[in-house]
Design a protein around this motif. Sequence first.
Motif, short mmCIF file in Angstrom:
data_model
loop_
_atom_site.label_atom_id
_atom_site.label_comp_id
_atom_site.label_asym_id
_atom_site.label_seq_id
_atom_site.Cartn_x
_atom_site.Cartn_y
_atom_site.Cartn_z
N THR A 183 11.59 -2.98 -6.53
CA THR A 183 12.68 -3.76 -7.09
C THR A 183 12.91 -3.30 -8.52
OG1 THR A 183 13.52 -6.01 -7.46
CG2 THR A 183 11.20 -5.61 -7.98
N ARG A 184 14.04 -3.68 -9.09
CA ARG A 184 14.36 -3.25 -10.45
C ARG A 184 13.43 -3.89 -11.47
NH1 ARG A 184 19.58 -4.27 -8.43
NH2 ARG A 184 19.66 -6.25 -9.53
N SER A 185 13.11 -3.12 -12.50
CA SER A 185 12.33 -3.65 -13.61
C SER A 185 13.21 -4.59 -14.41
CB SER A 185 11.85 -2.50 -14.51
OG SER A 185 11.27 -2.99 -15.69
N HIS A 186 12.71 -5.78 -14.71
CA HIS A 186 13.52 -6.77 -15.42
C HIS A 186 13.39 -6.65 -16.94
CE1 HIS A 186 9.52 -8.45 -15.37
NE2 HIS A 186 9.86 -9.39 -16.23
N ASP A 187 12.43 -5.83 -17.39
CA ASP A 187 12.22 -5.72 -18.84
C ASP A 187 12.06 -4.28 -19.34
OD1 ASP A 187 9.76 -5.05 -17.80
OD2 ASP A 187 8.68 -6.76 -18.65
N GLY A 188 12.40 -3.32 -18.49
CA GLY A 188 12.36 -1.93 -18.91
C GLY A 188 11.02 -1.25 -18.77
N ARG A 189 9.98 -2.00 -18.39
CA ARG A 189 8.66 -1.39 -18.21
C ARG A 189 8.51 -0.86 -16.78
NH1 ARG A 189 4.37 -5.66 -20.52
NH2 ARG A 189 5.49 -7.05 -19.08
N LEU A 190 7.55 0.02 -16.60
CA LEU A 190 7.29 0.60 -15.28
C LEU A 190 6.16 -0.17 -14.62
CD1 LEU A 190 7.96 3.04 -13.37
CD2 LEU A 190 6.00 4.20 -14.43
N TYR A 191 6.42 -0.61 -13.37
CA TYR A 191 5.43 -1.44 -12.69
C TYR A 191 4.72 -0.70 -11.55
CZ TYR A 191 6.95 -5.41 -15.40
OH TYR A 191 7.21 -6.26 -16.45
N ARG A 192 3.69 -1.33 -11.08
CA ARG A 192 2.83 -0.75 -10.04
C ARG A 192 3.64 -0.37 -8.81
NH1 ARG A 192 -2.16 -3.53 -6.74
NH2 ARG A 192 -3.69 -1.87 -7.07
N GLY A 193 3.37 0.81 -8.27
CA GLY A 193 4.09 1.27 -7.10
C GLY A 193 3.51 0.73 -5.81
N ALA A 221 10.90 10.27 -5.65
CA ALA A 221 10.34 8.98 -6.04
C ALA A 221 10.74 8.69 -7.48
CB ALA A 221 8.82 9.00 -5.91
N CYS A 222 11.51 7.62 -7.66
CA CYS A 222 12.14 7.35 -8.95
C CYS A 222 11.81 5.96 -9.49
CB CYS A 222 13.65 7.50 -8.79
SG CYS A 222 14.60 7.53 -10.32
N ASN A 223 11.83 5.84 -10.81
CA ASN A 223 11.72 4.51 -11.41
C ASN A 223 13.01 3.75 -11.15
OD1 ASN A 223 13.28 6.15 -13.14
ND2 ASN A 223 12.70 4.99 -14.95
N HIS A 224 13.02 2.45 -11.42
CA HIS A 224 14.19 1.63 -11.05
C HIS A 224 14.53 0.66 -12.18
CE1 HIS A 224 17.21 0.30 -8.46
NE2 HIS A 224 16.53 -0.40 -7.57
N LEU A 225 15.49 1.05 -13.00
CA LEU A 225 15.90 0.23 -14.13
C LEU A 225 17.16 -0.58 -13.89
CD1 LEU A 225 15.35 2.78 -17.06
CD2 LEU A 225 13.92 0.80 -16.51
N SER A 226 18.03 -0.08 -12.99
CA SER A 226 19.35 -0.68 -12.84
C SER A 226 19.91 -0.39 -11.45
CB SER A 226 20.28 -0.10 -13.91
OG SER A 226 21.64 -0.34 -13.63
N TYR A 227 20.90 -1.19 -11.04
CA TYR A 227 21.56 -0.91 -9.77
C TYR A 227 22.35 0.39 -9.84
CZ TYR A 227 26.05 -2.49 -11.76
OH TYR A 227 27.18 -2.62 -12.53
N SER A 242 7.86 -7.51 -8.66
CA SER A 242 8.29 -8.80 -8.11
C SER A 242 7.42 -9.94 -8.64
CB SER A 242 8.24 -8.76 -6.58
OG SER A 242 6.93 -8.40 -6.13
N GLN A 243 6.11 -9.70 -8.74
CA GLN A 243 5.21 -10.72 -9.26
C GLN A 243 5.43 -10.93 -10.75
OE1 GLN A 243 3.04 -12.70 -7.42
NE2 GLN A 243 3.07 -13.81 -9.38
N ALA A 244 5.68 -9.85 -11.47
CA ALA A 244 5.92 -9.94 -12.91
C ALA A 244 7.17 -10.78 -13.19
CB ALA A 244 6.07 -8.55 -13.51
N LYS A 245 8.20 -10.60 -12.37
CA LYS A 245 9.42 -11.40 -12.54
C LYS A 245 9.12 -12.88 -12.34
CE LYS A 245 12.78 -7.89 -11.10
NZ LYS A 245 13.81 -7.50 -10.09
N LYS A 246 8.35 -13.20 -11.30
CA LYS A 246 8.01 -14.59 -11.04
C LYS A 246 7.19 -15.17 -12.19
CE LYS A 246 7.94 -14.17 -5.98
NZ LYS A 246 7.08 -14.24 -4.77
N PRO A 300 22.79 -3.40 -17.38
CA PRO A 300 21.55 -4.17 -17.57
C PRO A 300 21.29 -5.14 -16.41
CG PRO A 300 22.98 -4.26 -19.52
CD PRO A 300 23.80 -3.71 -18.39
N PRO A 301 20.03 -5.51 -16.19
CA PRO A 301 19.70 -6.49 -15.16
C PRO A 301 20.47 -7.80 -15.38
CG PRO A 301 17.71 -5.43 -15.96
CD PRO A 301 18.82 -5.00 -16.87
N GLY A 302 21.08 -8.30 -14.32
CA GLY A 302 21.82 -9.55 -14.41
C GLY A 302 23.25 -9.41 -14.89
#
Length: 246
Positions: free
Chosen positions: A121-131, A38-44, A218-222, A159-161
């Motif tokens: 989904t990938r973190s868009h700002d480098g923070r770790l989000y709810r699993g 189980a891993c964090n997700h910063l980038s593709y 996903s919600q944080a991105k929106k 980087p994202p994008g």
Amino acid sequence: MFYWFLKLIALGPVLKLVFRPQTDGVDHVPEEGPAILACNHLSYADWLFMPLTLPRRVTFVAKAEYFTTPGLKGWLQKQFFSGAGQVPIDRSGADAASGALLSAKKVLGEGHLFGIYPEGTRSHDGRLYRGKTGVARLALETGVPVVPCAVIGTDVVAPPGKTFGSFTRPIVRFGKPLDFSRYEGMENDRYILRSITDEIMYEIMRLSGQEYVDKYASQAKKDDSKKAEAEAKAKAETASEQKKAS
């Protein structure tokens, strides 16, 4: 296998030579038998660097379309994703989530390592989000250990994008396996699933050093997108008013 050709002959040595990824805690990953990584997700690029640090194959699930596209392009695409350690989502599931769970259970049932990103989904700002609780359900239904892991620096490399970023040495850390056998038979208890998922995310946070946000990525991105749009609109309106006043 094509995977080992890709990893050992082509892609692996290039990535290791150029980026020289640093690793810590590899001994926490079982040398044999099934386990969930189980891993964090910063980038593709995460799914390239994390498996690269291990002697065993790590399998992820991918969109079924990557394996069913017709023609030469589709065949090459299928060979690449299959060789890179990805399997299609099982379409017999009621939805994508249940299909991914079925595919994961097949991989683990065969005694392999299965990689999953609990954030979804990938973190868009480098923070770790709810699993999301799929990782907990998978652990309880299969009875296999969960190895928390963290990648650091892949969002600098890719980087994202963006396709490419700048150079850094990515770090991949593995934590001690987590055993949830004490919750056997409770895979339908949503409170237990949330508790297990939060425990996994805490270990990932500890390994990665990321700031944790108790919100789905996903919600944080929106929310951030809406905020940016509102700020841009307000800025444009202010500029327009200033122009009229001048």
